[in-house]
Design a protein around this motif. Structure first.
Motif, short mmCIF file in Angstrom:
data_model
loop_
_atom_site.label_atom_id
_atom_site.label_comp_id
_atom_site.label_asym_id
_atom_site.label_seq_id
_atom_site.Cartn_x
_atom_site.Cartn_y
_atom_site.Cartn_z
N MET A 35 0.85 -1.19 0.00
CA MET A 35 0.00 0.00 0.00
C MET A 35 0.88 1.23 0.00
O MET A 35 1.80 1.35 0.80
CB MET A 35 -0.89 -0.03 1.23
N THR A 36 0.62 2.14 -0.89
CA THR A 36 1.37 3.38 -0.99
C THR A 36 0.81 4.39 0.00
O THR A 36 -0.41 4.50 0.16
CB THR A 36 1.26 3.95 -2.41
N GLU A 37 1.71 5.15 0.64
CA GLU A 37 1.23 6.17 1.57
C GLU A 37 0.52 7.27 0.79
O GLU A 37 0.80 7.49 -0.39
CB GLU A 37 2.39 6.72 2.41
N PRO A 38 -0.42 7.97 1.43
CA PRO A 38 -1.17 9.01 0.73
C PRO A 38 -0.25 10.12 0.21
O PRO A 38 0.78 10.42 0.80
CB PRO A 38 -2.12 9.56 1.78
N THR A 39 -0.66 10.71 -0.89
CA THR A 39 0.05 11.85 -1.47
C THR A 39 -0.28 13.09 -0.65
O THR A 39 -1.44 13.37 -0.37
CB THR A 39 -0.37 12.05 -2.94
N ARG A 40 0.76 13.80 -0.29
CA ARG A 40 0.58 15.08 0.41
C ARG A 40 0.31 16.14 -0.65
O ARG A 40 1.22 16.64 -1.30
CB ARG A 40 1.81 15.41 1.23
N LEU A 41 -0.98 16.42 -0.85
CA LEU A 41 -1.45 17.35 -1.87
C LEU A 41 -1.63 18.73 -1.26
O LEU A 41 -2.40 18.89 -0.32
CB LEU A 41 -2.77 16.87 -2.47
N THR A 42 -0.92 19.69 -1.80
CA THR A 42 -1.09 21.07 -1.36
C THR A 42 -1.90 21.81 -2.41
O THR A 42 -1.51 21.89 -3.58
CB THR A 42 0.27 21.76 -1.15
N ILE A 43 -3.06 22.31 -1.98
CA ILE A 43 -3.91 23.12 -2.85
C ILE A 43 -3.56 24.57 -2.58
O ILE A 43 -3.57 25.03 -1.44
CB ILE A 43 -5.40 22.85 -2.60
N ILE A 44 -3.24 25.29 -3.65
CA ILE A 44 -2.87 26.70 -3.53
C ILE A 44 -3.96 27.55 -4.17
O ILE A 44 -4.26 27.39 -5.35
CB ILE A 44 -1.51 26.98 -4.21
N LEU A 45 -4.55 28.42 -3.37
CA LEU A 45 -5.54 29.35 -3.89
C LEU A 45 -4.79 30.50 -4.56
O LEU A 45 -3.82 31.02 -4.00
CB LEU A 45 -6.44 29.87 -2.78
N GLY A 46 -5.23 30.89 -5.73
CA GLY A 46 -4.48 31.86 -6.53
C GLY A 46 -4.79 33.30 -6.25
O GLY A 46 -4.06 34.18 -6.72
N SER A 47 -5.82 33.60 -5.53
CA SER A 47 -6.23 34.99 -5.34
C SER A 47 -6.26 35.37 -3.87
O SER A 47 -6.58 34.54 -3.02
CB SER A 47 -7.62 35.21 -5.95
N ALA A 48 -5.96 36.63 -3.62
CA ALA A 48 -6.07 37.17 -2.26
C ALA A 48 -7.07 38.32 -2.21
O ALA A 48 -7.21 38.98 -1.20
CB ALA A 48 -4.70 37.65 -1.77
N ALA B 226 -14.79 19.43 -2.10
CA ALA B 226 -15.91 18.50 -1.98
C ALA B 226 -15.74 17.31 -2.93
O ALA B 226 -16.07 16.17 -2.57
CB ALA B 226 -17.23 19.22 -2.27
N GLU B 227 -15.21 17.56 -4.11
CA GLU B 227 -15.01 16.48 -5.08
C GLU B 227 -13.89 15.53 -4.62
O GLU B 227 -13.98 14.33 -4.84
CB GLU B 227 -14.69 17.04 -6.46
N ILE B 228 -12.85 16.07 -4.02
CA ILE B 228 -11.79 15.21 -3.48
C ILE B 228 -12.35 14.42 -2.31
O ILE B 228 -12.03 13.24 -2.12
CB ILE B 228 -10.55 16.03 -3.07
N GLY B 229 -13.21 15.08 -1.55
CA GLY B 229 -13.95 14.43 -0.48
C GLY B 229 -13.09 13.68 0.50
O GLY B 229 -12.05 14.15 0.95
N SER B 230 -13.50 12.47 0.79
CA SER B 230 -12.81 11.66 1.79
C SER B 230 -11.83 10.69 1.15
O SER B 230 -11.56 9.64 1.71
CB SER B 230 -13.83 10.93 2.65
N SER B 231 -11.31 11.06 -0.01
CA SER B 231 -10.34 10.19 -0.69
C SER B 231 -9.18 9.86 0.24
O SER B 231 -8.62 10.74 0.89
CB SER B 231 -9.80 10.88 -1.95
N THR B 232 -8.83 8.60 0.29
CA THR B 232 -7.68 8.19 1.10
C THR B 232 -6.38 8.31 0.32
O THR B 232 -5.31 8.04 0.86
CB THR B 232 -7.86 6.73 1.58
N ASP B 233 -6.48 8.74 -0.95
CA ASP B 233 -5.27 8.92 -1.77
C ASP B 233 -4.51 10.18 -1.40
O ASP B 233 -3.32 10.28 -1.69
CB ASP B 233 -5.65 9.01 -3.26
#
Length: 191
Positions: free
Chosen positions: A1-14, A29-36
């Motif tokens: 089993m591969t460990e989950p990917t550490r996904l960083t979401i960057i918002l582009g606007s301030a 919401a679409e990523i939801g409870s993904s264990t990936d």
């Protein structure tokens, strides 16, 4: 089993009143409870952007660089402002250099008729200079304020399909590049 990917979401606007939050909430919401994925969010509206442009920027820049360094992959949610990407996003990107190297970056964009694609094309050039790998796949929302409502995104079949493809490929690239970085650190390849 591969460990989950550490996904960083960057918002582009301030910007105050930005539409980025609406698109970001849909993505989350679409990523939801993904264990990936284990998700971290970098929001330039919550950063001291002035410190990012001054020399080393002190502790706040060091903390931001650490978060970028710890990420396996990035998902940038960006608007297109005046045919380009926002200055706040550029400040976040420019706060680090080697921390971006040999990591995948994907884009979700929005804007007027182009759906933010001009901003994405410019960002591809910037990330190439940082030795990051940008994905061809993206999700774009032309004139999103006509599509998103109180109940989320109306008729999102095509966007969900595009996001599923993007996330699958982002996951593949994150695993592949993480393995490569562990086998031979990128900075040492041409040292």
């Amino acid at each position: 089993m591969t460990e989950p990917t550490r996904l960083t979401i960057i918002l582009g606007s301030a910007r105050e009143g930005r539409y980025c939050d609406t698109v970001f909430r849909w993505v989350l919401a679409e990523i939801g409870s993904s264990t990936d994925f284990v998700v971290d969010v970098i929001d330039p509206a919550s950063l001291d952007l002035g410190s990012l442009g001054r020399g080393n920027g002190g502790e706040s820049v060091a903390a931001l660089r650490q978060r970028i360094d710890e990420a396996d992959a990035f998902l940038v949610v960006t608007p297109e402002y005046n045919h380009g990407y926002p200055a706040a996003l550029k400040a976040v990107i420019d706060s680090a250099y080697i921390e971006w190297q040999a990591k995948p970056v994907a884009f979700i964009s929005y804007g007027g008729i182009s759906g933010g694609l001009r901003a994405v094309e410019q960002l591809r050039l910037v990330f190439a200079e940082l030795h990051a790998v940008t994905l061809r796949d993206s999700v774009s929302f032309p004139i999103p304020w006509r599509r998103f409502g109180a109940n989320g995104l109306a008729d999102a079949h095509e966007e969900r399909k595009a996001l599923d493809m993007l996330l699958a490929r982002l996951l593949w690239w994150s695993h592949t590049l993480r393995s490569a970085r562990l086998a031979a650190p990128y900075a040492e390849v041409a040292a």
